[in-house]
Design an enzyme around this catalytic site. Structure first.
Site, PDB file in Angstrom:
ATOM      1  CB  SER A  33      76.807 -25.901  48.408  1.00  0.00           C
ATOM      2  OG  SER A  33      78.072 -25.974  47.827  1.00  0.00           O
ATOM      3  CG  HIS A  63      90.169 -28.341  39.426  1.00  0.00           C
ATOM      4  ND1 HIS A  63      89.121 -29.208  39.649  1.00  0.00           N
ATOM      5  CD2 HIS A  63      89.640 -27.268  38.779  1.00  0.00           C
ATOM      6  CE1 HIS A  63      88.003 -28.682  39.129  1.00  0.00           C
ATOM      7  NE2 HIS A  63      88.306 -27.498  38.608  1.00  0.00           N
ATOM      8  CG  LEU A  67      81.221 -16.500  43.851  1.00  0.00           C
ATOM      9  CD1 LEU A  67      80.600 -15.113  43.965  1.00  0.00           C
ATOM     10  CD2 LEU A  67      82.739 -16.359  43.660  1.00  0.00           C
ATOM     11  CB  ALA A  69      77.965 -17.563  40.899  1.00  0.00           C
ATOM     12  CG  ASP A 100      84.655 -24.865  47.899  1.00  0.00           C
ATOM     13  OD1 ASP A 100      85.732 -24.353  47.555  1.00  0.00           O
ATOM     14  OD2 ASP A 100      83.884 -25.431  47.116  1.00  0.00           O
TER      15      ASP A 100
HETATM   16  C1  GLA Z   1      85.039 -26.763  43.849  1.00  0.00           C
HETATM   17  C2  GLA Z   1      85.282 -27.765  44.961  1.00  0.00           C
HETATM   18  C3  GLA Z   1      86.590 -27.484  45.694  1.00  0.00           C
HETATM   19  C4  GLA Z   1      87.759 -27.341  44.715  1.00  0.00           C
HETATM   20  C5  GLA Z   1      87.392 -26.398  43.563  1.00  0.00           C
HETATM   21  C6  GLA Z   1      88.441 -26.364  42.477  1.00  0.00           C
HETATM   22  O1  GLA Z   1      84.846 -25.488  44.364  1.00  0.00           O
HETATM   23  O2  GLA Z   1      84.198 -27.731  45.882  1.00  0.00           O
HETATM   24  O3  GLA Z   1      86.828 -28.494  46.643  1.00  0.00           O
HETATM   25  O4  GLA Z   1      88.170 -28.588  44.243  1.00  0.00           O
HETATM   26  O5  GLA Z   1      86.150 -26.751  42.963  1.00  0.00           O
HETATM   27  O6  GLA Z   1      89.609 -25.806  42.949  1.00  0.00           O
END
Ligand code: GLA
Length: 383
Positions: free
Chosen positions: A127, A35, A124, A122, A172
């Site tokens: 998406s 986060h 990971l 999950a 991500d």
């Molecule tokens: C999800 C969001 C990311 C990030 C994480 C928490 O995976 O897609 O952008 O904020 O939560 O670190």
């Protein structure tokens, strides 16, 4: 996944054998720095060897057909008529990507068959994997090796924010596009400057533990946390010139913010960002024990201050932390269910899995899954 098998399946579905290409996009695991991406600080993810494969045939008309070995529905649409439709489910990710690419590129239609060995829901990043994979495949005939992977990840993030309407940060999509085998990525989410850091664990292994508890309320709670961080930043800005929450110091939080909840949220963000910097420092020195301790600290902060863990993640992480051979464990991803990770002495892995599975099942009634994945490459052409 055997590519020939996927190509044969493509033939079964679409009746075409020639001119088909196969691609792969990984999922990701965030080692530490949770986060943080939407607060302008450091994250430390890596791409997985688990991910999504796809076989594509480019068409000469403007029709797109999408199928997946993991789902029943077929999604068909024309390039000039792309709208988000709830009933299209996972198909909305490729739809959004193609719609956004059409703003800058002239594309033709295609037939695609996807297959993922990445558990979805999950945490990971299935998406991000399907977004980046689709974008890469669509651009491949036009740009080949000149695809700008950072631009690609930014575009996919926009799709997620504006088409799918999940307000995620950049972590991500960036990790999935930029992953490098055996390396984690230290990413400054404020500037997008990044550095590859060899992820070498000597006689330890990274174990991914899936709570098999689907992430619940993840989107609404995620957006709630983002708003709380924005509020905290606004308050601090009345006293000090900072452009994001990670630039603030812990004393700014105590001096400026009165609301207990906002103090906790901001304290997580600032301390977690510091943990990432320390984690990379100790890893570079080969001090894996200290890396493990920082992971434990990260989980505690996510549990007590950021409050995004819950019974399932806390149970599995606690069981892991108490198991022989484990030197650190934490939730990974957005939280509220999904996966956690642990660093475990390689010789104890089987024993570790048994102990954690028993403890977790007794307390929650659910059997967890384990993956001993290594860090792999980002999105790529397979052949
Ligand atoms: C999800 C969001 C990311 C990030 C994480 C928490 O995976 O897609 O952008 O904020 O939560 O670190």
């Amino acid at each position: 996944m055997n590519i020939e098998h996927l190509k044969n399946k493509f033939y079964e579905y679409y009746g075409e054998k020639d001119n088909i290409l196969c691609f792969f996009s990984p999922g990701r695991v965030n080692l530490i720095g949770e986060h943080i991406d939407y607060n302008g600080g450091y994250v430390f993810p890596g791409a997985l060897t688990l991910g999504i494969y796809a076989v594509i045939r480019y068409r000469s008309d403007d029709i797109v057909n999408l199928k997946s070995l993991n789902a029943k529905e077929t999604v068909t649409f024309k390039l000039d008529d792309i709208e988000y439709k709830k009933e299209d489910g996972w198909g909305n990710y490729p739809k959004g990507v193609i719609k956004y690419l059409l703003r800058d590129y002239s594309l033709k239609g295609c037939d695609i068959l996807y297959f993922g060995d990445l558990p979805d829901g999950a945490g990971l990043s299935s998406s991000a994997a399907i977004e980046v994979l689709t974008a890469y495949m669509m651009l491949y005939p036009i740009l080949k090796h000149d695809i700008d992977r950072v631009e690609l990840s930014l575009m996919c993030q926009k799709v997620e924010n504006n088409f799918i309407k999940v307000n995620c940060g950049i972590m991500d999509q960036f990790s999935v596009a930029m992953g490098k085998k055996n390396n984690a990525i230290l990413l400054d989410c404020n500037t997008l400057k990044y550095e590859y850091v060899p992820f070498e664990l000597k006689n330890y292994s990274l174990v991914i533990m899936n709570t098999n508890k689907k992430r619940e309320l993840a989107d609404s709670k995620y957006n709630e946390r983002r708003t709380e961080c924005e509020k905290s930043l606004e308050i601090i800005k009345n006293y000090k010139k900072v452009s994001n929450l990670c630039e603030a110091k812990i004393d700014d939080v105590y001096n400026c913010i009165k609301d207990e909840t906002l103090i906790k949220r901001a304290r997580h963000v600032i301390s977690e960002n510091e943990r990432v910097v320390k984690a990379v420092e100790v890893l570079n020195k080969g001090d894996i024990l200290s890396f493990g301790k920082l992971m434990n600290g990260s989980h505690k902060s996510l549990k007590e201050d950021y409050e995004v863990t819950g019974l399932h993640l806390d149970t599995i992480v606690e069981a892991a932390q108490n198991a022989k051979g484990c030197i650190g464990a934490r939730m990974t991803g957005a939280g509220f269910g999904g996966c956690a990770i642990a660093i475990v002495e390689s010789e104890y892995i089987e024993e570790f899995k048994d102990i954690v599975a028993n403890h977790y099942k007794n307390k929650t009634g659910i059997s967890p899954s384990f993956y001993t994945s290594v860090i792999g490459d980002g999105v790529k052409f397979l052949g």
